[in-house]
Design a protein around this motif. Sequence first.
Motif, PDB file in Angstrom:
ATOM      1  N   PRO A 177      -1.308  12.376  18.767  1.00  0.00           N
ATOM      2  CA  PRO A 177      -2.149  13.561  18.811  1.00  0.00           C
ATOM      3  C   PRO A 177      -3.613  13.148  18.821  1.00  0.00           C
ATOM      4  CG  PRO A 177      -0.533  13.701  17.033  1.00  0.00           C
ATOM      5  CD  PRO A 177      -0.475  12.312  17.579  1.00  0.00           C
ATOM      6  N   GLU A 216      -9.273  18.019  -9.614  1.00  0.00           N
ATOM      7  CA  GLU A 216     -10.631  18.026 -10.175  1.00  0.00           C
ATOM      8  C   GLU A 216     -11.000  19.447 -10.621  1.00  0.00           C
ATOM      9  OE1 GLU A 216     -13.084  15.965 -11.884  1.00  0.00           O
ATOM     10  OE2 GLU A 216     -11.636  14.967 -10.565  1.00  0.00           O
ATOM     11  N   VAL A 250      -3.969   4.597  11.409  1.00  0.00           N
ATOM     12  CA  VAL A 250      -4.038   3.443  12.290  1.00  0.00           C
ATOM     13  C   VAL A 250      -3.148   2.304  11.802  1.00  0.00           C
ATOM     14  CG1 VAL A 250      -5.532   1.694  13.255  1.00  0.00           C
ATOM     15  CG2 VAL A 250      -6.325   4.032  13.082  1.00  0.00           C
ATOM     16  N   ASP A 251      -3.337   1.910  10.575  1.00  0.00           N
ATOM     17  CA  ASP A 251      -2.510   0.857  10.002  1.00  0.00           C
ATOM     18  C   ASP A 251      -1.039   1.090  10.246  1.00  0.00           C
ATOM     19  OD1 ASP A 251      -4.770  -0.079   8.819  1.00  0.00           O
ATOM     20  OD2 ASP A 251      -3.744  -0.513   6.926  1.00  0.00           O
ATOM     21  N   PRO A 286      -3.092   6.085   0.150  1.00  0.00           N
ATOM     22  CA  PRO A 286      -3.226   5.233  -1.031  1.00  0.00           C
ATOM     23  C   PRO A 286      -4.032   5.929  -2.134  1.00  0.00           C
ATOM     24  CG  PRO A 286      -3.711   3.985   0.948  1.00  0.00           C
ATOM     25  CD  PRO A 286      -3.522   5.408   1.375  1.00  0.00           C
ATOM     26  N   LEU A 287      -4.878   6.846  -1.740  1.00  0.00           N
ATOM     27  CA  LEU A 287      -5.713   7.576  -2.687  1.00  0.00           C
ATOM     28  C   LEU A 287      -4.935   8.113  -3.880  1.00  0.00           C
ATOM     29  CD1 LEU A 287      -7.880   9.906  -0.427  1.00  0.00           C
ATOM     30  CD2 LEU A 287      -8.650   7.943  -1.789  1.00  0.00           C
ATOM     31  N   MET A 293       0.676   3.257  12.063  1.00  0.00           N
ATOM     32  CA  MET A 293       1.134   3.376  13.443  1.00  0.00           C
ATOM     33  C   MET A 293       1.231   2.022  14.093  1.00  0.00           C
ATOM     34  SD  MET A 293      -0.717   6.347  15.371  1.00  0.00           S
ATOM     35  CE  MET A 293      -0.552   5.081  16.608  1.00  0.00           C
ATOM     36  N   THR A 296      -5.743  10.119 -11.767  1.00  0.00           N
ATOM     37  CA  THR A 296      -5.129  10.338 -13.078  1.00  0.00           C
ATOM     38  C   THR A 296      -4.810  11.822 -13.184  1.00  0.00           C
ATOM     39  OG1 THR A 296      -7.416  10.312 -13.884  1.00  0.00           O
ATOM     40  CG2 THR A 296      -6.018   8.477 -14.498  1.00  0.00           C
ATOM     41  N   ASP A 329      -7.404  -1.612   9.734  1.00  0.00           N
ATOM     42  CA  ASP A 329      -8.198  -0.616  10.436  1.00  0.00           C
ATOM     43  C   ASP A 329      -9.527  -1.169  10.892  1.00  0.00           C
ATOM     44  OD1 ASP A 329      -6.331   1.213   9.668  1.00  0.00           O
ATOM     45  OD2 ASP A 329      -7.830   2.739   9.211  1.00  0.00           O
ATOM     46  N   ASP A 332      -2.018   5.419   6.164  1.00  0.00           N
ATOM     47  CA  ASP A 332      -3.261   5.319   6.889  1.00  0.00           C
ATOM     48  C   ASP A 332      -2.899   5.269   8.346  1.00  0.00           C
ATOM     49  OD1 ASP A 332      -5.268   3.358   4.648  1.00  0.00           O
ATOM     50  OD2 ASP A 332      -5.254   5.478   5.103  1.00  0.00           O
ATOM     51  N   PHE A 387      -3.822   6.330  -7.323  1.00  0.00           N
ATOM     52  CA  PHE A 387      -4.747   5.853  -8.340  1.00  0.00           C
ATOM     53  C   PHE A 387      -5.522   6.958  -9.029  1.00  0.00           C
ATOM     54  CE2 PHE A 387      -4.069   2.219  -5.589  1.00  0.00           C
ATOM     55  CZ  PHE A 387      -3.700   1.282  -6.531  1.00  0.00           C
ATOM     56  N   LEU A 405     -10.683   4.397  -1.735  1.00  0.00           N
ATOM     57  CA  LEU A 405     -10.329   4.757  -3.110  1.00  0.00           C
ATOM     58  C   LEU A 405     -11.524   5.166  -3.951  1.00  0.00           C
ATOM     59  CD1 LEU A 405      -7.941   1.864  -4.200  1.00  0.00           C
ATOM     60  CD2 LEU A 405      -7.356   4.270  -3.800  1.00  0.00           C
ATOM     61  N   LEU A 448      -6.703  16.178  -4.272  1.00  0.00           N
ATOM     62  CA  LEU A 448      -7.672  15.559  -5.162  1.00  0.00           C
ATOM     63  C   LEU A 448      -8.654  16.614  -5.682  1.00  0.00           C
ATOM     64  CD1 LEU A 448      -6.616  12.824  -4.769  1.00  0.00           C
ATOM     65  CD2 LEU A 448      -8.709  12.140  -3.593  1.00  0.00           C
ATOM     66  N   TYR A 475      -4.529  23.136  13.734  1.00  0.00           N
ATOM     67  CA  TYR A 475      -3.515  22.096  13.681  1.00  0.00           C
ATOM     68  C   TYR A 475      -2.147  22.757  13.539  1.00  0.00           C
ATOM     69  CZ  TYR A 475      -6.903  18.350  12.844  1.00  0.00           C
ATOM     70  OH  TYR A 475      -7.925  17.450  12.955  1.00  0.00           O
ATOM     71  N   ARG A 504      -9.134  20.265 -13.765  1.00  0.00           N
ATOM     72  CA  ARG A 504      -9.733  19.591 -14.917  1.00  0.00           C
ATOM     73  C   ARG A 504     -10.996  20.338 -15.348  1.00  0.00           C
ATOM     74  NH1 ARG A 504     -10.182  13.628 -13.798  1.00  0.00           N
ATOM     75  NH2 ARG A 504      -8.013  13.706 -14.479  1.00  0.00           N
ATOM     76  N   ARG A 542       0.835  -1.192   0.000  1.00  0.00           N
ATOM     77  CA  ARG A 542       0.000   0.000   0.000  1.00  0.00           C
ATOM     78  C   ARG A 542       0.870   1.242   0.000  1.00  0.00           C
ATOM     79  NH1 ARG A 542      -3.708   0.262   4.392  1.00  0.00           N
ATOM     80  NH2 ARG A 542      -3.377  -1.993   4.271  1.00  0.00           N
ATOM     81  N   GLN A 583      -6.723  14.953   0.315  1.00  0.00           N
ATOM     82  CA  GLN A 583      -8.089  15.248  -0.109  1.00  0.00           C
ATOM     83  C   GLN A 583      -8.149  16.580  -0.842  1.00  0.00           C
ATOM     84  OE1 GLN A 583     -11.355  14.054   1.687  1.00  0.00           O
ATOM     85  NE2 GLN A 583     -10.457  12.372   2.860  1.00  0.00           N
TER      86      GLN A 583
END
Lengths: 356, 356
Positions: A140, A275, A90-91, A297-298, A93, A303, B91, A88, A301, B298, A271, A210, A278, A84, A268
Amino acid sequence: MARRRLAVTIKHVAADAGVSLQTVSRVINNEPNVRPEMRERVQASIDRLGYVPSIAAQRMSGSKSYLILALNDRERTIADWRARQGTDWVDQMLLGGMLECAEHGYRLIFELVDTHEDHLERELGAALAALQPDGAILTPPHSDNQEILRILTRHHVPYARIGALGDEDGGSPAGVRVSMDDEGGARLATRHLIDLGHRRIGFISGPAEYRLAGWRVDGWRAEMAAAGLDGHAWLEAGDFSYASGARAARALLARAAPPSAIIASNDQMALATIEAARAAGLDIPRDLSVVSFDNTPLVRFTTPPLTAVDQPIAETTATAVRLLIEAQREGATPPPAALLPMTLVTRSSTAPPPAA
Amino acid sequence: MARRRLAVTIKHVAADAGVSLQTVSRVINNEPNVRPEMRERVQASIDRLGYVPSIAAQRMSGSKSYLILALNDRERTIADWRARQGTDWVDQMLLGGMLECAEHGYRLIFELVDTHEDHLERELGAALAALQPDGAILTPPHSDNQEILRILTRHHVPYARIGALGDEDGGSPAGVRVSMDDEGGARLATRHLIDLGHRRIGFISGPAEYRLAGWRVDGWRAEMAAAGLDGHAWLEAGDFSYASGARAARALLARAAPPSAIIASNDQMALATIEAARAAGLDIPRDLSVVSFDNTPLVRFTTPPLTAVDQPIAETTATAVRLLIEAQREGATPPPAALLPMTLVTRSSTAPPPAA
DNA sequence: ATCAAATAGGTGAACGTTCACAACAAACGC
DNA sequence: GCGTTTGTTGTGAACGTTCACCTATTTGAT
């Protein structure tokens, strides 16, 4: 390191309530055949003394452990996780910390704590008394929660604070700090764009509450300044949400002198930026370069796949674990803080600016 | 439920090696002042008897617990997790199980186990002896690992198997099975498309070695048959990878009678499908409807966001925890298996077919 | 040779809890 | 009233390990 003999045991409760150990045990385990008034008296002592049964001792005398093991295929989980390559929370950490623990014969227990009011004292206290861990890792927003730090200190549990603010605690020996270099990451992204030839580099910031959002802005600004560029003009505020990113991107692109590249403070918003671009008829990376922060991971993938600053989240817990374990060794004095560098993952959303 | 008194303790080792408890303890903790030959003799006994020190007992007499707590903000973690609404194995499993545990006063420990050769017996045995959990949850591919089941049984740890294959174990009372209804999920997706008016519905399958890949095909086929449609023509094989999805999608779209809708067996292949469709000049959902499986984060950020079958991964561990805890209650006989339904999340990648 | 120190091993108590059992009181049937 | 049950509390041992202390043996310096 002085032996800790502070825990309040069933014996103290028994003495306090003027009953036998067994009676206290009965109350704890909700067994029948205890007079209500007696039960109440014992419960009062328990509450007043803040008594929590020790899982270890309970386990010793054959009762439940109240632990459930979730077994996962080590190899596969690690492979998945590496594949991946993303971030993420949780993963990352969890696994980063777990692998480091495993190497030293330790075990990492993931614990959700509820900071609501009185809950905190009781729940965290219970967890500490029951498990009696050799260390704790704070993420945190706990890293700066004075109440939590106090409770940990009282229980003599050394801790590592991830992403903690600063040195407010005048060098309390119990605490280690581990942080990610947000500013450095932003500099990395900015420099990459400058090297490509960009001069007008926009930045979409995160919410002011933050701290890391601020550091990221600082990094961009510093690097722009170092290159003799304007580190103020192309700043738009976002709040880490897709919607705010879209708004900020549209605002930047609508400028009289629009940026030829945009750095978004998280994925985010990045992304949303591609958009928006575009929608405005711009091609990425031909007309606009985009760099993202976080590298979840977003962004692999989309384009095109995004160039992104990667946060070393897994290393964060791994380092925390290592420092905690090292600190246990008599005489060892590990550094009180660690700053982990971010890295830039170059994909296809960045290119030289149109004019260049 | 008979008390378990099978654990091999330091006492057994001492007797076996013909030395005192203390000497064994010294060997375990690598303390000095033990003659090499003695150390060797004790170690031999330890190995032969498969002795593992009990963390509980060690903790009782003031030693380390070898546990490190990772504290996480409960509310925030849950909020993040809910917001993501997606399916990230670790997760989701972890948090779903943890929240259920918390409600019953239990605690979930995530443990990576290495199934390599002799490691397994020693490592898993060590974990069980040390932690002495009240139950274990197995995830694929462990769920069908007979060796692991054997070890758990020997240690008297009841287990729940997630996504296990079948009833090969003739109703062993120790095991509970929890599965997700892959076939039902596929039917859901297929029905959704049929209801929209599609007749030629393509399916990109996963690799044959995954049972669930087969179940998904079955579901599609069954629902197609039920509607009097052809459940064979528009099947293309993939292997869950992006590349295989792209290949399969191109093959489907190149057919003489191309499908008006495609169901991909996982998200990555669905992503590949929309990319392939776009490359072929097709608009989604106007020219082609696409449904995805898994519903990872995703697919919420693609253009358009994908309609997807959501796997109840979190409920999977939550259910496992619940069943395990229920089974502890004297006299209770929870069902030996649970099948969790999948749900369809409708987004904007599905619409009536062009002709309709 | 003699005594002090270092090394190698053992013994009993302690850790905090529950279990099995004993003790006692109250309530009950007759 | 007496024996029997039922409810309530206390007592001692046990769980598996380590700690503090003790005894023997060996080593080394004088």
